[in-house]
Design an enzyme around this catalytic site. Structure first.
Site, PDB file in Angstrom:
ATOM      1  N   ASP A 101      -3.386   2.455  -5.398  1.00 38.87           N
ATOM      2  CA  ASP A 101      -2.269   2.453  -4.445  1.00 38.87           C
ATOM      3  C   ASP A 101      -2.140   1.137  -3.690  1.00 38.87           C
ATOM      4  O   ASP A 101      -1.528   1.095  -2.637  1.00 38.87           O
ATOM      5  CB  ASP A 101      -2.372   3.670  -3.506  1.00 38.87           C
ATOM      6  CG  ASP A 101      -3.075   3.354  -2.205  1.00 38.87           C
ATOM      7  OD1 ASP A 101      -4.060   2.619  -2.244  1.00 38.87           O
ATOM      8  OD2 ASP A 101      -2.620   3.832  -1.160  1.00 38.87           O
ATOM      9  N   GLU A 102      -2.675   0.064  -4.248  1.00 34.88           N
ATOM     10  CA  GLU A 102      -2.738  -1.178  -3.481  1.00 34.88           C
ATOM     11  C   GLU A 102      -2.667  -2.429  -4.359  1.00 34.88           C
ATOM     12  O   GLU A 102      -3.313  -2.473  -5.402  1.00 34.88           O
ATOM     13  CB  GLU A 102      -4.095  -1.199  -2.789  1.00 34.88           C
ATOM     14  CG  GLU A 102      -4.047  -1.409  -1.323  1.00 34.88           C
ATOM     15  CD  GLU A 102      -5.432  -1.268  -0.745  1.00 34.88           C
ATOM     16  OE1 GLU A 102      -6.025  -2.300  -0.443  1.00 34.88           O
ATOM     17  OE2 GLU A 102      -5.895  -0.111  -0.614  1.00 34.88           O
ATOM     18  N   ASP A 131       0.866  -1.191   0.000  1.00 40.39           N
ATOM     19  CA  ASP A 131       0.000   0.000   0.000  1.00 40.39           C
ATOM     20  C   ASP A 131       0.902   1.241   0.000  1.00 40.39           C
ATOM     21  O   ASP A 131       1.778   1.380   0.854  1.00 40.39           O
ATOM     22  CB  ASP A 131      -0.897  -0.018   1.242  1.00 40.39           C
ATOM     23  CG  ASP A 131      -1.959   1.067   1.201  1.00 40.39           C
ATOM     24  OD1 ASP A 131      -3.153   0.733   1.087  1.00 40.39           O
ATOM     25  OD2 ASP A 131      -1.592   2.264   1.272  1.00 40.39           O
TER      26      ASP A 131
END
Ligand code: DCP
Ligand code: MG
Ligand code: MG
Length: 363
Positions: free
Chosen positions: A110-111, A9
């Protein structure tokens, strides 16, 4: 052999992108704002860097509140979200991360989850080294910092990636899962929100260890079987969903062959509206928002023509999709000579509806 799953993350993602663009922001409070169409300061904070978080600025907060919190700080920045730029940074970093995985599952900008069982041979010392390499590599090449959780399943890895932030690396070996989870607040379990947490606290349950005192029947009674069982297992670090190969989706589209060739707006708009509804239902099902809308023609000579428009903010609204598509149709027909044989609608510049990931989509 135990599996080895990583959850990556990115730290304070949108705000960190702004720091990459403008490095002197790094030591100052930065809040990224999603301004609404109403003008002024109406809108919400998308995220803030850790400097701004010290003053209590956080995701989802009205911009007005955030400005109040940073009132006395002269060099605080409130920047409008630049989604295209964040997507560009995300793609670069994801490309690097992917190269370290046996199986790569993209979750959002973002992950991501990685299954690295094969390449580490199930060895957690090797896995820890791989995670460190990922961190170094995206820092060197993209200047981006991230936090990584390593454990035998997606759920524990997700919790572990947020355990130490920013720039964290938390490795939970198979035999330390319980020791890791027990002292955590119940809220740390993905999907357990404020309301559910309050319900537990009222009953005297505060930590994951407390939560384990409740049997599965009681939890099923409280939440229904699906969620109850999920919570029961989560408290014990049990979660079986495998990492499944998934790349970022670029766009969703639908195209239809018209019942007759035409260049009449009134005729075409009927099919257009249906196409919008169909595309919209995919968007809802996939928990996405879009920021770009396009309309496409296949003409009677089989040549194609298309028009698209970038919206001001990401949305999941059918009304906005329909309105934009109808405008585009109208504009596309202005100089139309050939008849249209097939008509299509597409949405792109996709992002995730906030707070939703595959684990939390139960709730
Ligand atoms: N986001 C948003 N609105 C929210 C929450 C998040 O627009 N209510 C956007 C901005 C974030 C990005 O999604 O940068 C990723 O969300 P995260 O929850 O991972 O939060 P951050 O990456 O910002 O911070 P952290 O360092 O806690 O991961
Ligand atoms: Mg993040
Ligand atoms: Mg995230």
């Amino acid at each position: 052999m135990h599996k080895v799953i990583l959850h990556v993350d990115f730290d304070y993602f949108f705000a960190q992108c702004e720091e990459i663009k403008t490095p002197h922001l790094k030591t100052k409070p930065v809040a990224v704002c999603i301004f609404s169409d109403r003008g002024g300061d109406s809108g919400a904070i998308a995220t803030a860097n850790y400097e701004a978080r010290k003053y209590g600025v956080k995701s989802g907060m009205p911009i007005k509140f955030a400005k109040k919190r940073l009132e006395s700080i002269k060099d605080a920045s409130f920047l409008p979200a630049d989604f295209e730029y964040y997507s560009e940074i995300s793609s670069k970093a994801m490309e690097i991360i992917k190269s370290f995985a046996d199986v790569f599952e993209y979750v959002g900008k973002d992950e991501a989850y990685l299954d690295v069982t094969k390449r580490t041979d199930g060895d957690y010392a090797v896995a820890s080294h791989v995670a460190q390499q990922i961190k170094n590599s995206i820092r060197d090449k993209v200047k981006l910092s991230c936090s990584i959780g390593v454990s035998p399943n997606k759920l524990v890895s997700k919790i572990a990636s947020s355990y130490k932030k920013p720039d964290g690396l938390t490795v939970v070996t198979p035999d330390s899962v319980e020791i890791f989870l027990d002292p955590l607040k119940i809220r740390e379990i993905p999907g357990i929100g404020k309301k559910t947490e309050e319900k537990f606290i009222e009953e005297g349950f505060e930590t994951v260890s407390d939560l384990k005192k409740l049997d599965v029947f009681t939890l099923n009674k409280m939440f229904g079987r699906k969620i109850g069982t999920y919570i029961y297992n989560a408290a014990r670090g049990i979660y079986d969903e495998p990492v499944t190969e998934r790349q970022p989706t670029i766009q969703y589209s639908k195209i239809v062959t018209l019942t007759q060739d035409s260049k009449e707006y009134d005729f075409l708009v009927k099919s257009l509206k249906e196409l919008c509804s169909e595309v919209h239902s995919i968007i809802i099902k996939e928990n996405k928002m879009f920021k770009s809308v396009g309309v496409q023609f296949v003409q009677t000579d089989l040549s194609t023509k298309s028009k698209s428009r970038m919206l001001k903010n990401p949305t999941a609204s059918l009304e906005e999709l329909g309105k934009t598509a109808m405008q585009l149709l109208q504009e596309a027909l202005e100089s139309q000579t050939l008849l249209v044989r097939r008509l299509g609608v597409k949405v792109s510049e996709l992002s995730d509806v906030q707070g939703q990931s595959n684990i939390t989509s139960y709730f």
